[in-house]
Every structure is written in C-alpha cells, then in structure tokens.
Design a protein around this motif. Structure first.
Motif, short mmCIF file in Angstrom:
data_model
loop_
_atom_site.label_atom_id
_atom_site.label_comp_id
_atom_site.label_asym_id
_atom_site.label_seq_id
_atom_site.Cartn_x
_atom_site.Cartn_y
_atom_site.Cartn_z
N VAL A 102 0.88 -0.98 -0.24
CA VAL A 102 -0.12 0.00 -0.03
C VAL A 102 0.78 1.12 0.14
O VAL A 102 1.86 1.86 1.14
N SER A 103 1.15 1.67 -1.01
CA SER A 103 1.81 3.45 -1.71
C SER A 103 0.45 4.43 -0.78
O SER A 103 -0.36 4.25 0.24
N SER A 104 0.52 5.00 -2.36
CA SER A 104 -0.14 6.54 -1.27
C SER A 104 0.39 7.36 -3.08
O SER A 104 1.14 7.65 -3.54
N ALA A 105 -0.62 8.01 -3.36
CA ALA A 105 -0.55 9.83 -4.44
C ALA A 105 0.31 10.42 -4.36
O ALA A 105 0.46 11.26 -5.51
N SER A 106 1.00 10.44 -2.95
CA SER A 106 1.87 10.90 -2.19
C SER A 106 3.63 10.90 -3.51
O SER A 106 3.92 11.83 -3.33
N VAL A 107 3.37 9.93 -4.02
CA VAL A 107 4.80 9.99 -4.88
C VAL A 107 4.64 10.30 -5.68
O VAL A 107 5.82 10.56 -6.61
N TYR A 108 3.03 11.17 -6.28
CA TYR A 108 3.56 11.33 -7.82
C TYR A 108 4.34 12.83 -7.56
O TYR A 108 3.81 13.82 -7.22
N ILE A 117 -4.63 11.85 -13.42
CA ILE A 117 -3.77 11.29 -13.36
C ILE A 117 -3.15 9.95 -13.28
O ILE A 117 -4.31 8.66 -12.16
N GLY A 118 -2.58 9.53 -14.17
CA GLY A 118 -2.42 7.92 -14.07
C GLY A 118 -1.12 7.78 -13.82
O GLY A 118 -0.71 8.25 -12.74
N GLU A 119 -1.12 6.11 -13.62
CA GLU A 119 0.12 5.37 -13.11
C GLU A 119 1.39 5.77 -13.92
O GLU A 119 2.39 5.23 -13.22
N ASP A 120 1.08 6.43 -14.55
CA ASP A 120 2.58 7.48 -16.16
C ASP A 120 3.00 8.40 -15.60
O ASP A 120 4.47 8.69 -15.72
N HIS A 121 2.22 9.01 -14.47
CA HIS A 121 2.56 10.42 -13.90
C HIS A 121 4.26 10.56 -13.46
O HIS A 121 3.98 9.27 -12.23
N PRO A 122 4.14 11.49 -14.01
CA PRO A 122 6.10 11.10 -13.15
C PRO A 122 6.23 11.14 -11.65
O PRO A 122 4.80 11.09 -10.88
N VAL A 123 6.85 9.93 -11.20
CA VAL A 123 7.27 9.91 -9.34
C VAL A 123 8.37 10.71 -9.17
O VAL A 123 9.53 10.56 -9.77
N GLY A 124 8.20 11.63 -8.25
CA GLY A 124 10.00 12.07 -8.21
C GLY A 124 9.34 13.65 -7.64
O GLY A 124 8.08 14.16 -7.66
N GLY A 125 10.97 13.89 -6.76
CA GLY A 125 10.40 15.39 -6.28
C GLY A 125 8.97 15.88 -5.67
O GLY A 125 9.29 17.42 -5.51
N GLN A 126 8.96 14.81 -4.09
CA GLN A 126 7.69 15.04 -3.28
C GLN A 126 8.61 15.71 -2.58
O GLN A 126 9.67 15.76 -2.02
N PRO A 127 7.79 17.04 -2.15
CA PRO A 127 8.20 17.96 -1.29
C PRO A 127 8.43 17.86 0.65
O PRO A 127 8.85 18.41 1.44
N LYS A 134 7.65 6.66 0.80
CA LYS A 134 6.71 6.11 0.08
C LYS A 134 7.17 6.07 -1.07
O LYS A 134 7.08 4.47 -1.70
N ALA A 135 7.64 6.99 -1.97
CA ALA A 135 7.82 6.87 -3.21
C ALA A 135 9.73 5.51 -3.32
O ALA A 135 9.53 4.85 -3.87
N ALA A 136 10.15 5.86 -2.16
CA ALA A 136 11.42 5.05 -2.42
C ALA A 136 11.35 3.03 -2.03
O ALA A 136 11.39 2.41 -2.15
N GLY A 137 10.26 3.49 -0.54
CA GLY A 137 9.18 1.92 -0.94
C GLY A 137 8.72 1.76 -1.73
O GLY A 137 9.17 -0.18 -2.24
N GLU A 138 8.11 2.19 -2.64
CA GLU A 138 7.48 1.12 -3.53
C GLU A 138 8.40 0.82 -4.54
O GLU A 138 8.01 -0.09 -5.31
N ALA A 139 9.95 1.77 -4.97
CA ALA A 139 10.74 1.56 -5.95
C ALA A 139 10.84 -0.34 -5.45
O ALA A 139 10.91 -0.52 -6.53
N LEU A 140 11.34 -0.29 -4.34
CA LEU A 140 11.54 -1.71 -3.79
C LEU A 140 10.60 -2.85 -4.46
O LEU A 140 10.46 -3.85 -4.49
N ALA A 141 9.62 -2.63 -3.67
CA ALA A 141 8.18 -3.45 -3.62
C ALA A 141 8.32 -3.36 -5.67
O ALA A 141 7.93 -4.70 -5.49
#
Length: 321
Positions: A102-108, A117-127, A134-141
């Motif tokens: 379970v991740s979060s839309a906060s990764v976008y 927003i679709g799943e192909d929206h860039p992931v990164g630059g989280q403030p 969450k972005a780092a964790g989901e990348a591992l998953a």
C-alpha cells in the motif's frame, strides 16, 4: 483456506484489511507491534526487525509511518526506517510470496500534468519526507514484483488523520482553505481494503485506487464537518499567503523537533491543487469502487462520529507498525 499476512493490522487501513479478509473466510496473521482486530498476532517492529511470515500465502503491507515531520527530525528518521528499510526487510521475508504494497498518491511529482493522473505520471520531487519515503519504498516493492496500490486521502470509520485534522482547523465556525475550490479524489477505506484483497492476482505494477468519482473540495469539507455536528463557512485564502504561513510554521517547528508543524507547505499544496486519479488500470482487472463519501456520512448518525472497528495507533503517527 488462504492465509493472509496483514502488516500494520492494528492501524487504520490495516485493521480494515484484516477484518475484511476474515469476513471473507481467510485465515489472518496480524503482523505488527500490536494485535489486530482478528486472527493471530505476529509481533514485528517494522523499524528494526525482519517479520516472521511463516504460513502466509499472501502478504498485504499496510504498515507505515505517516505525518509531515520537519527535515532532520527524529520523526523523519523513523519514517525512513519504517517506510524504506522496513519494506526491504519485509520483501526479504516474503521470499517470493505475492505482496500487495500500500503506497500513496503522494509519490506523484507535483506540478502540471494531464488530469486525471494515471500511473504513468512521473514519480519524484516529493516535497516532504512522507512522499519521498513512500516513493523509495514502493520502488523496492516494484523491483521485487509486487502489486503497488496508490490511494489518495483515505477516510472512513476509525480515521485518525483526515477528519480530526479538518475539525481541528475550524475556528469560530470558519474553515480557511488555500485558493479557489478544486476537484479531488478521495479513497474510502473499504474500497482500499477490497483492492488489497483482490490485487494479489493482478499483474505486478502500480495501480491507482480511489472512489467512483472525484469530489468538490469545499462542499465535501463542509459536509464532513456538518456530519460531525460542526457548521462551517469556508474562507478562501490566497495560496501564496497560506504557503508563507506554512513556511513560518515549519521554521518554528524546527526548534521543537519532536513535534510536527501545525501547517506545512505540503498541506497547502494538497488542498490548493486538485488531484484526480485515473483508476482505469485497476478497473481493467475487475476491481470496482463500491463505496463513496455519502455512505460514510450516512453512517455517522447525526454527528456522533463513526464507529471504530479497531483503535488507531496512539498519537496517530505510526499506523499499525
């Protein structure tokens, strides 16, 4: 009988997943620091240890550290230890079992883009730290072949985050909000729980999870407050003014690293800019969101508050870890 291990089963989302799994006939292992609402408790501290997943057929990973801590604070370090390092330990213990993470839309990445927003929206630059971890964790998953679910603003019975924060910001019947009204996605916890329990058979990858339709921000917040017995008038603040107030609150909080700011620029951004999720990819797998905010509000019983199927984590900062 399928045995489902639910991490963070003593928290908000995890308790709903565990209870729903048991109601559907699964054997449930509640993996975390505290027992969950059903099944057998398997102790695990996500911050330091490798979980024992013996006997599990499927793993649903809901355990997380949440919040908006100031940079360099102990809470930020805990957040990384749980959301990133804890994920690595969990994936190692899963040893090839199907994992729903379970991740979060906060990764976008914030900023302009197509809507919804679709799943192909860039992931990164989280403030903030939550989005980054969450972005780092989901990348591992994702690298391990897991199914990753990205809900936005999960609400429902037992919610220790969204509604309490909303009500705390009402002053003398006024709710200040940054910018003009916008459209946004929310996710009923029941919709997320259903997705968690059906997604193990989906192709690996990321999937947005949200209610059947987006909501108008202002009327939604007024309706939620009204259902809790609080009549509010929305006051629109200039976004720049709200962001400046958030920056000041963050600066003040740096002198008190054990507390979170009362307002942050991230919170302002979340409220000021509409985020609508495209859930078509999950729907292609046969998933349908069956709950909406009206169902939740209808169950509040005239402002008495929704029933809580399981107590949230004390303080609401570590959710079921």
């Amino acid at each position: 009988m399928t045995t489902i291990a639910v991490t963070g089963a003593s928290g908000f989302c995890g308790s709903h997943v565990a209870a729903t799994a048991a109601a559907r006939g699964a054997d449930v292992l509640c993996v975390g620091r505290r027992p969950g609402p059903v099944g057998r408790h398997v102790p695990w501290d996500a911050e330091t240890a490798v979980p024992d997943l013996a006997g599990a057929d499927v793993v649903v990973h809901c355990a997380a550290a949440v919040g908006d801590p100031v940079p360099g604070s102990p809470a930020e370090r805990t957040m990384r230890a749980v959301n990133v390092d804890g994920t690595a330990r969990l994936l190692r213990a899963a040893a090839g079992r199907p994992v729903v993470w379970v991740s979060s839309a906060s990764v976008y990445a914030p900023g302009a883009g197509r809507s919804p927003i679709g799943e192909d929206h860039p992931v990164g630059g989280q403030p903030n730290a939550y989005g980054r971890t969450k972005a780092a964790g989901e990348a591992l998953a994702l690298a391990a072949g897991a199914v990753v679910l990205r809900p936005r603003a999960v609400y429902g019975p037992g919610d220790p985050h969204l509604v309490p924060r909303l009500l705390a910001r009402v002053r003398r019947g006024v709710l200040p909000l940054p910018g003009a009204d916008v459209e946004l996605s929310l996710t009923a916890v029941e919709n997320l729980a259903d997705a968690c329990l059906t997604a193990a058979g989906w192709p690996p990858g990321a999937y947005n999870i949200a209610d059947p339709r987006p909501y108008r921000r202002d009327e939604t917040l007024r309706s939620v407050a009204r259902a809790h017995g609080v009549a509010v008038r929305v006051l629109h603040l200039p976004v720049r003014l709200a962001a400046a107030a958030g920056a000041v609150a963050e600066a003040v909080a740096r002198s008190r690293p054990d507390t979170e700011p009362a307002l942050t620029r991230y919170a302002v951004r979340q409220l000021a800019h509409g985020v609508v999720l495209d859930v078509g990819r999950a729907q292609e797998q046969g998933w349908t969101a069956r709950r909406c905010l009206t169902d939740y509000l209808g169950g509040l019983g005239g402002g008495g508050g929704a029933s809580r199927p399981w107590p949230p984590a004390p303080g609401g900062r570590r959710t079921g870890t």
